[in-house]
Structure formats: structure tokens, C-alpha cells
Design a protein around this motif. Structure first.
Motif, short mmCIF file in Angstrom:
data_model
loop_
_atom_site.label_atom_id
_atom_site.label_comp_id
_atom_site.label_asym_id
_atom_site.label_seq_id
_atom_site.Cartn_x
_atom_site.Cartn_y
_atom_site.Cartn_z
N PHE A 51 40.73 26.66 -19.93
CA PHE A 51 41.94 26.38 -20.66
C PHE A 51 43.08 26.68 -19.60
O PHE A 51 42.94 27.42 -18.61
CB PHE A 51 41.92 27.21 -21.80
N MET A 52 44.02 26.07 -19.98
CA MET A 52 45.16 26.25 -19.24
C MET A 52 46.55 26.06 -20.19
O MET A 52 46.47 25.77 -21.06
CB MET A 52 45.48 25.04 -18.10
N ALA A 53 47.68 26.67 -19.53
CA ALA A 53 48.98 26.53 -20.22
C ALA A 53 49.86 25.76 -18.80
O ALA A 53 49.67 26.14 -17.87
CB ALA A 53 49.60 27.84 -20.31
N SER A 54 50.90 25.42 -19.56
CA SER A 54 51.88 24.61 -18.67
C SER A 54 53.14 24.78 -19.13
O SER A 54 53.70 24.94 -20.32
CB SER A 54 51.47 23.08 -18.99
N GLU A 93 42.35 23.82 -37.60
CA GLU A 93 42.28 22.48 -38.41
C GLU A 93 43.61 21.61 -38.27
O GLU A 93 44.67 22.29 -38.23
CB GLU A 93 42.03 22.76 -39.70
N GLY A 94 43.53 20.39 -38.10
CA GLY A 94 45.04 19.86 -37.88
C GLY A 94 45.42 19.64 -36.33
O GLY A 94 46.23 18.90 -36.18
N TYR A 95 44.85 20.14 -35.39
CA TYR A 95 44.95 20.16 -34.01
C TYR A 95 44.16 18.95 -33.59
O TYR A 95 42.96 18.91 -33.79
CB TYR A 95 44.73 21.50 -33.23
N PRO A 96 44.55 18.09 -32.79
CA PRO A 96 43.90 17.23 -32.05
C PRO A 96 42.69 17.93 -31.35
O PRO A 96 42.63 18.87 -30.47
CB PRO A 96 44.75 16.57 -30.99
N ARG A 97 41.45 17.27 -31.56
CA ARG A 97 40.26 17.96 -30.72
C ARG A 97 40.05 17.19 -29.45
O ARG A 97 39.37 17.96 -28.79
CB ARG A 97 39.09 17.81 -31.79
N ARG A 98 40.46 16.18 -29.33
CA ARG A 98 40.20 15.23 -27.89
C ARG A 98 41.45 14.47 -27.60
O ARG A 98 41.91 13.62 -28.57
CB ARG A 98 38.92 14.55 -27.79
N VAL A 99 42.10 14.53 -26.54
CA VAL A 99 43.16 13.76 -26.28
C VAL A 99 42.89 13.39 -24.81
O VAL A 99 42.44 13.97 -24.00
CB VAL A 99 44.75 14.84 -26.31
N ARG A 100 43.05 11.90 -24.61
CA ARG A 100 42.53 11.46 -23.19
C ARG A 100 43.57 11.80 -22.15
O ARG A 100 44.97 11.79 -22.45
CB ARG A 100 42.48 9.87 -23.55
N PHE A 101 43.18 11.91 -20.95
CA PHE A 101 44.12 12.11 -19.85
C PHE A 101 44.76 10.69 -19.79
O PHE A 101 44.04 9.71 -19.87
CB PHE A 101 43.54 12.56 -18.55
N SER A 104 41.65 19.26 -25.47
CA SER A 104 42.04 19.81 -26.62
C SER A 104 43.11 20.69 -26.50
O SER A 104 43.76 21.05 -25.55
CB SER A 104 40.95 20.56 -27.29
N TYR A 105 43.81 20.83 -27.81
CA TYR A 105 45.24 21.53 -27.57
C TYR A 105 45.10 22.65 -28.66
O TYR A 105 44.83 22.32 -29.91
CB TYR A 105 46.31 20.63 -27.87
N HIS A 106 45.70 23.71 -28.42
CA HIS A 106 45.56 24.86 -29.33
C HIS A 106 46.47 26.05 -29.05
O HIS A 106 46.39 26.64 -28.19
CB HIS A 106 44.18 25.63 -29.41
#
Length: 87
Positions: A63-66, A28-36, A48-50
Motif C-alpha cells: 500500500f502507498m500514500a501520496s 463500504e462505499g470506497y472504490p475497490r478497483r481503479v484503473r491506472f 483500491s483506495y482507503h
């Protein structure tokens, strides 16, 4: 290891309960969809980000990490892929 529920072979490295939440649940509180940023408006190119993991919302559960210095980790359970990319 993460793609395989936290295990390497028959040895459990990370608790399966922890590994199974990476890339799957959005708090809850994390963006569910962020546009490229470079994606055309006509495409469903969203993330999405978590907890430091980016989730491309694809049908494969990827899923991926940067990291710093261009390092990337891409995991796709549905495609049975786990790959480290060093930029």
C-alpha cells in the motif's frame, strides 16, 4: 513502523489494531478497483483506495500514500519493504 504492526523495536507507537487496518480493509462505499490511467487494458493494473492510502492489489499486501510536493510512502509487508520517496 506501519509495516511492523505499529511498533519500532519493542516500543508500540501506533496501536496494532490501527496499524493492521491500514492498507488491508476497504470500507463500504470506497472504490475497490481503479484503473491506472496509463495502464494497457490487457493488464490487471488496478488500485483500491482507503483513508488516504492507495492499495495496488498486488500479492504482497503493498500500500502507498501520496503527499504534496511529490512525496510518496510505499510499504510492502510481503516484501518486507518500507520506503519513503521524495519526488
Amino acid at each position: 513502523m506501519i509495516r511492523c504492526g505499529g511498533a519500532v523495536g519493542d516500543q508500540q507507537i501506533v496501536a496494532e489494531s490501527v496499524a493492521s487496518t491500514i492498507g488491508t480493509s476497504i470500507r463500504e462505499g470506497y472504490p475497490r478497483r481503479v484503473r491506472f490511467p496509463a495502464a494497457p487494458a490487457s493488464t490487471p493494473a488496478t488500485l483500491s483506495y482507503h483513508d488516504l492510502w492507495w492499495i495496488p492489489n498486488d500479492p504482497y499486501g503493498s500500500f502507498m500514500a501520496s503527499g504534496i510536493h511529490g512525496r510518496r510512502l510505499f510499504i510492502s509487508p510481503g516484501l518486507e519493504v518500507g520506503r519513503h520517496l521524495n519526488g
